[in-house]
Scaffold this active site. Sequence first.
Site, PDB file in Angstrom:
ATOM      1  N   LYS A 197      85.650 125.836  61.064  1.00 48.79           N
ATOM      2  CA  LYS A 197      87.113 125.851  60.928  1.00 48.79           C
ATOM      3  C   LYS A 197      87.806 125.759  62.279  1.00 48.79           C
ATOM      4  O   LYS A 197      88.886 125.187  62.376  1.00 48.79           O
ATOM      5  CB  LYS A 197      87.573 127.095  60.169  1.00 48.79           C
ATOM      6  CG  LYS A 197      87.228 127.031  58.685  1.00 48.79           C
ATOM      7  CD  LYS A 197      88.026 128.032  57.883  1.00 48.79           C
ATOM      8  CE  LYS A 197      87.694 127.881  56.397  1.00 48.79           C
ATOM      9  NZ  LYS A 197      88.369 128.868  55.565  1.00 48.79           N
ATOM     10  N   LYS A 240      80.400 118.846  52.450  1.00 52.52           N
ATOM     11  CA  LYS A 240      80.715 119.518  51.185  1.00 52.52           C
ATOM     12  C   LYS A 240      82.165 119.214  50.778  1.00 52.52           C
ATOM     13  O   LYS A 240      83.028 119.024  51.647  1.00 52.52           O
ATOM     14  CB  LYS A 240      80.478 121.023  51.282  1.00 52.52           C
ATOM     15  CG  LYS A 240      81.451 121.741  52.156  1.00 52.52           C
ATOM     16  CD  LYS A 240      81.462 123.249  51.933  1.00 52.52           C
ATOM     17  CE  LYS A 240      82.621 123.798  52.745  1.00 52.52           C
ATOM     18  NZ  LYS A 240      82.885 125.177  52.691  1.00 52.52           N
ATOM     19  N   LYS A 258      88.748 121.799  50.269  1.00 51.60           N
ATOM     20  CA  LYS A 258      90.193 121.701  50.044  1.00 51.60           C
ATOM     21  C   LYS A 258      90.911 121.145  51.264  1.00 51.60           C
ATOM     22  O   LYS A 258      91.968 120.556  51.156  1.00 51.60           O
ATOM     23  CB  LYS A 258      90.769 123.094  49.772  1.00 51.60           C
ATOM     24  CG  LYS A 258      90.348 123.698  48.465  1.00 51.60           C
ATOM     25  CD  LYS A 258      91.167 124.958  48.251  1.00 51.60           C
ATOM     26  CE  LYS A 258      90.693 125.738  47.075  1.00 51.60           C
ATOM     27  NZ  LYS A 258      90.300 127.109  47.454  1.00 51.60           N
TER      28      LYS A 258
HETATM   29  P1  AMP Z   1      87.406 128.382  48.802  1.00 52.49           P
HETATM   30  O1  AMP Z   1      87.955 127.075  48.389  1.00 52.49           O
HETATM   31  O2  AMP Z   1      86.851 128.333  50.186  1.00 52.49           O
HETATM   32  O3  AMP Z   1      88.332 129.525  48.566  1.00 52.49           O
HETATM   33  O4  AMP Z   1      86.139 128.655  47.860  1.00 52.49           O
HETATM   34  C1  AMP Z   1      86.179 129.310  46.604  1.00 52.49           C
HETATM   35  C2  AMP Z   1      84.810 129.311  45.983  1.00 52.49           C
HETATM   36  O5  AMP Z   1      84.349 127.977  45.746  1.00 52.49           O
HETATM   37  C3  AMP Z   1      83.723 129.967  46.854  1.00 52.49           C
HETATM   38  O6  AMP Z   1      82.845 130.700  46.014  1.00 52.49           O
HETATM   39  C4  AMP Z   1      83.000 128.794  47.465  1.00 52.49           C
HETATM   40  O7  AMP Z   1      81.663 129.083  47.798  1.00 52.49           O
HETATM   41  C5  AMP Z   1      83.071 127.778  46.347  1.00 52.49           C
HETATM   42  N1  AMP Z   1      83.021 126.399  46.873  1.00 52.49           N
HETATM   43  C6  AMP Z   1      83.878 125.844  47.756  1.00 52.49           C
HETATM   44  N2  AMP Z   1      83.539 124.559  48.017  1.00 52.49           N
HETATM   45  C7  AMP Z   1      82.431 124.307  47.267  1.00 52.49           C
HETATM   46  C8  AMP Z   1      81.598 123.147  47.094  1.00 52.49           C
HETATM   47  N3  AMP Z   1      81.845 122.000  47.729  1.00 52.49           N
HETATM   48  N4  AMP Z   1      80.549 123.247  46.243  1.00 52.49           N
HETATM   49  C9  AMP Z   1      80.288 124.401  45.583  1.00 52.49           C
HETATM   50  N5  AMP Z   1      81.026 125.519  45.707  1.00 52.49           N
HETATM   51  C10 AMP Z   1      82.087 125.488  46.537  1.00 52.49           C
END
Ligand code: AMP
Length: 328
Positions: A113, A195, A198
């Site tokens: 980040k 990966k 967002k």
């Molecule tokens: P975040 O968008 O960082 O708040 O992530 C929320 C949840 O989604 C967390 O449990 C992450 O590990 C999961 N997550 C985020 N990106 C991915 C991805 N590309 N594949 C699988 N899980 C994801």
Amino acid sequence: MIKKRVFSGIQPTGNIHLGNYLGAVKNWVDSQDEFDNIFCIVNSHAITIKQDPALLRAKTYELAAVLLACGIDMKKSKLFIQSEVDEHAALAWILDCNIPMGDMSRMTQFKDKSQKNPKNINIGLFNYPALMAADILLYQTDFVPVGEDQKQHLELTRDVAERFNRDYGETFKIPEPMIPKMGARIMGLDDPTKKMSKSEGKPNHGIALLDTPDEILKKFKKATTDSENLVRFNPEQIGIFNLLTIYQIFTGHSQEVIEAEFEGKGYGIFKVAVAEAVIEGLKPIQERYAKLTKEQGYLEEVLSHGASEVRKIAQKTYKEVKERVGLI
Ligand code: AMP
Ligand code: TRP
């Protein structure tokens, strides 16, 4: 019998995407009956990156509506906004004082980040995992369902909890990560070496849960693949493997059945089939979302009820922690 507790969180930034859904939220929904569930919209984590205040507020409510539309059921789970429960930030401070600088410096998400946001490398971004540990430990959590990328943060959480218990006496339950066998790391459609995320601004990178059928079809048609022209579960064909994983979760078919289905067929046909499975799978979520946004006041009610329920648990743990460390 007392159910084991599940806690997980998601940031209200950008648009919730297929990676979030398959890596985390779908598993929250699918295991709701089995556990005592607490789900948190982690808006305080979101401000580690500069946010427009009005947009952050709007995205927080939008995410709450999407989570309910995905099937989070208020009879089985509690849903709340992190900043509504003061004990999260307060416990993070006490944990800060018990986390060695060296442990925190190893966190790879901070490195990623800060590379993406070189102009705003702030203390909160560095400290992000301590707040996450506080989220989890406040609720005496047994299991934390997350995607693969959160594994390292979970290890830090376990370490700080173990250290605290050893130094001050048994206080925290040691949580276990719950990472799905399939979908734990969904990759970007434009670049399957990264990966799905967002914060990746590129138009064909991710599928948002609220994307229209046309957008979904267009993005899958443009997905980066390879020149093998073989639809098989070969991890080295990273683009095809990613699409196959998505297809397998949405259809529920076995690898053999899927490989047979596309034997001798080109990538064009396969990509359309994946898009159709996703469009079909997201349709009920999108319909429920549209209904929910028309019910004024409902979201606020759900979230404030969630916060008032979980606050009692958070206050109990925090009071004990303060006593343990001698804060009056
Ligand atoms: P975040 O968008 O960082 O708040 O992530 C929320 C949840 O989604 C967390 O449990 C992450 O590990 C999961 N997550 C985020 N990106 C991915 C991805 N590309 N594949 C699988 N899980 C994801
Ligand atoms: N750090 C997580 C992510 O980026 C979000 C999060 C914050 C979280 N607090 C949590 C996940 C507690 C699980 C439990 O995805």
